[in-house]
Scaffold this active site. Structure first.
Site, short mmCIF file in Angstrom:
data_model
loop_
_atom_site.label_atom_id
_atom_site.label_comp_id
_atom_site.label_asym_id
_atom_site.label_seq_id
_atom_site.Cartn_x
_atom_site.Cartn_y
_atom_site.Cartn_z
N ARG A 1 29.00 21.56 44.37
CA ARG A 1 29.16 20.61 43.26
C ARG A 1 28.84 19.21 43.74
NH1 ARG A 1 34.57 20.02 42.65
NH2 ARG A 1 35.03 21.88 43.87
N HIS B 1 36.63 33.37 46.25
CA HIS B 1 36.10 32.09 45.77
C HIS B 1 36.94 30.97 46.39
CE1 HIS B 1 33.70 34.00 42.54
NE2 HIS B 1 34.70 34.86 42.47
N ASP C 1 39.61 38.04 45.37
CA ASP C 1 39.00 37.24 44.32
C ASP C 1 39.46 35.77 44.40
OD1 ASP C 1 37.27 36.87 42.24
OD2 ASP C 1 38.54 37.74 40.69
N ASP C 2 40.69 35.54 43.96
CA ASP C 2 41.23 34.17 43.92
C ASP C 2 42.70 34.25 44.34
OD1 ASP C 2 38.97 32.69 42.43
OD2 ASP C 2 39.35 34.41 41.13
N HIS D 1 28.36 39.25 40.24
CA HIS D 1 29.47 39.69 39.39
C HIS D 1 28.84 40.42 38.20
CE1 HIS D 1 32.02 36.86 41.51
NE2 HIS D 1 33.04 37.06 40.71
N THR E 1 30.76 27.35 44.71
CA THR E 1 29.70 26.73 43.91
C THR E 1 29.52 25.28 44.37
OG1 THR E 1 30.88 27.89 42.12
CG2 THR E 1 28.91 26.64 41.50
N ASP F 1 26.90 29.44 39.11
CA ASP F 1 27.84 29.62 38.00
C ASP F 1 27.01 29.99 36.76
OD1 ASP F 1 29.52 29.18 35.77
OD2 ASP F 1 30.73 27.75 36.91
N GLY G 1 31.24 33.15 37.60
CA GLY G 1 31.47 32.34 36.41
C GLY G 1 31.76 33.21 35.20
N GLU H 1 32.34 42.61 34.57
CA GLU H 1 33.75 42.31 34.85
C GLU H 1 34.57 42.46 33.57
OE1 GLU H 1 34.22 38.37 36.42
OE2 GLU H 1 36.36 38.62 36.79
C1 6MZ Z 1 33.92 35.23 37.70
C2 6MZ Z 1 34.94 33.68 39.06
C3 6MZ Z 1 36.12 34.46 39.08
O1 6MZ Z 1 33.13 28.25 43.30
O2 6MZ Z 1 34.66 26.34 42.83
N1 6MZ Z 1 35.17 32.60 39.80
N2 6MZ Z 1 33.86 34.08 38.38
N3 6MZ Z 1 35.02 36.00 37.66
C4 6MZ Z 1 36.14 35.65 38.33
N4 6MZ Z 1 37.24 36.45 38.20
C5 6MZ Z 1 38.53 35.97 37.89
N5 6MZ Z 1 37.01 33.84 39.87
C6 6MZ Z 1 36.41 32.70 40.31
O3 6MZ Z 1 35.56 28.69 42.93
C7 6MZ Z 1 35.90 28.77 41.55
C8 6MZ Z 1 34.76 29.36 40.76
O4 6MZ Z 1 34.57 30.74 41.14
C9 6MZ Z 1 34.17 31.52 40.02
C10 6MZ Z 1 34.12 30.58 38.81
O5 6MZ Z 1 32.80 30.13 38.63
C11 6MZ Z 1 35.04 29.44 39.26
O6 6MZ Z 1 34.74 28.22 38.61
P1 6MZ Z 1 34.48 27.68 43.53
O7 6MZ Z 1 34.85 27.59 44.98
#
Ligand code: 6MZ
Length: 343
Positions: A105, A16, A283-284, A202, A103, A143, A176, A205
């Site tokens: 925006r 993400h 993921d992040d 997703h 996402t 989302d 989301g 989860e």
């Molecule tokens: C579900 C997730 C996530 O879209 O603004 N996001 N959704 N599960 C997860 N596991 C931890 N990690 C991130 O990136 C941020 C967005 O990605 C999704 C959520 O909607 C979050 O607001 P973007 O680039």
């Protein structure tokens, strides 16, 4: 093993954009913001993102972090900067094929529309493509909290952008907070598929909204994000195996959010032992302070994977990519070369 994992060419399929922004990138984004707003003071919590691991105990905690980062990407310039920083860091980790997801925006204060947002991400991708040996493709995210009309706009934009000449938008995805039911978006995913877009969802989860699963799996998605709890149900497992739907597995994310209690409890082992396609992903990587090589090392340590297993897993990741098959074949040469050099 970490050195080997770093040297491996890798494909990242579940990243993400805003969750992947590192502390270093956050500092740059704050600098940028201060150019137009000298008195701007960033939320203290956003600067301690690297220590977020200490603060995140649940998925709900993770969802408190994203808005803090999103607050720094409210102009096209900031979105492009974030994109460039994120891609550069994946490139530094020897990722050769990257699918970013984000996402779109809009922001009425800065007059950034969804189209501006997507174009800003694509500008960042284009800038990196000129100078870095990494291929990047984009998925647009819906989302779960969104209204259907809002999500519908995103799907229409994905369809439009995918038609453009150097089509970097290859799919749409659902993410989301899992406590929101995703079934209302199913017609939109059908539409996206009819227009040639790939779909990642997703699913499972956490234990929220497990009742959506049968309908979501019936789509069926082209890949599943996390799917942490899916293997507990033989019917769902059968659907996934029959359709050979790859799972994007994010060990650190699942562990920090405690959707798997320990690395050993991860569903990776279940799917791995059935030779089902899985892709290791971050993921992040900003929020969870990780990187893809580290995910490979954790997998290797936890499940006694050999170098060959790691190579095969990495190649499997590439093959699960949403870029056209001929593009993926071309990229596979990098893996072939690596195998030859390490034979
Ligand atoms: C579900 C997730 C996530 O879209 O603004 N996001 N959704 N599960 C997860 N596991 C931890 N990690 C991130 O990136 C941020 C967005 O990605 C999704 C959520 O909607 C979050 O607001 P973007 O680039």
């Amino acid at each position: 093993m970490l050195a080997y994992c770093k040297s491996l060419p890798k494909a990242e399929l579940h990243a993400h954009l805003n969750g992947s922004v590192s502390v270093r990138a956050i500092e740059k984004l704050i600098e940028l913001r201060k150019r137009s707003e000298p008195d701007y003071k960033a939320d203290d919590r956003v600067l301690s993102t690297a220590k977020a691991q200490d603060k995140i105990r649940t998925l709900a905690d993770a969802f408190l972090m994203f808005p803090l980062i999103q607050a720094l990407t409210q102009t096209s310039e900031a979105v492009t900067l974030a994109t460039v920083e994120v891609i550069s860091e994946f490139n530094d980790d020897n990722v050769k094929y990257l699918e970013l997801r984000t996402t779109p925006r809009e922001n009425t204060v800065t007059s950034m529309s969804k189209v501006d947002y997507i174009e800003a991400v694509l500008a960042g991708i284009a800038r990196c493509s000129e100078r870095l040996p990494i291929i990047v493709r984009l998925l647009l995210s819906i989302d779960r909290r969104q209204e259907v009309a809002d999500a519908s706009e995103t799907v229409d934009l994905a369809i439009e952008f995918a038609k453009s000449k150097n089509a970097r938008v290859v799919g749409v995805e659902l993410s989301g907070d899992p406590k929101f039911d995703g079934r209302k978006f199913l017609p939109l995913f059908q539409k996206a598929r009819e227009h040639g877009l790939k779909i990642a969802l997703h699913l499972a989860e956490s234990c929220d909204w497990m009742e959506e699963l049968s309908e979501m799996l019936a789509l069926p998605p082209d890949r599943i994000g996390h799917g942490t709890l899916l293997h507990n149900d033989p019917v769902h497992t059968a659907v996934i195996r029959e359709n050979s739907i790859p799972l994007e597995i994010c060990l650190t994310s699942n562990f920090i959010c405690q959707t798997t209690k320990t690395f050993k409890d991860s569903h990776l082992d279940f799917w791995f032992s059935r030779k089902h396609p899985v892709c290791l992903c971050t993921d992040d990587q900003g929020v969870f302070d990780t990187y893809l090589s580290k995910e490979f090392e954790i997998a290797s340590e936890t499940f006694n994977l050999t170098k060959q297993d790691l190579f095969d897993t990495s190649l499997c990741g590439l093959r699960c990519g949403f870029a056209p098959k001929e593009e993926l074949y071309a990229i596979e040469r990098i893996w072939a070369l690596f195998a030859k050099e390490h034979a």
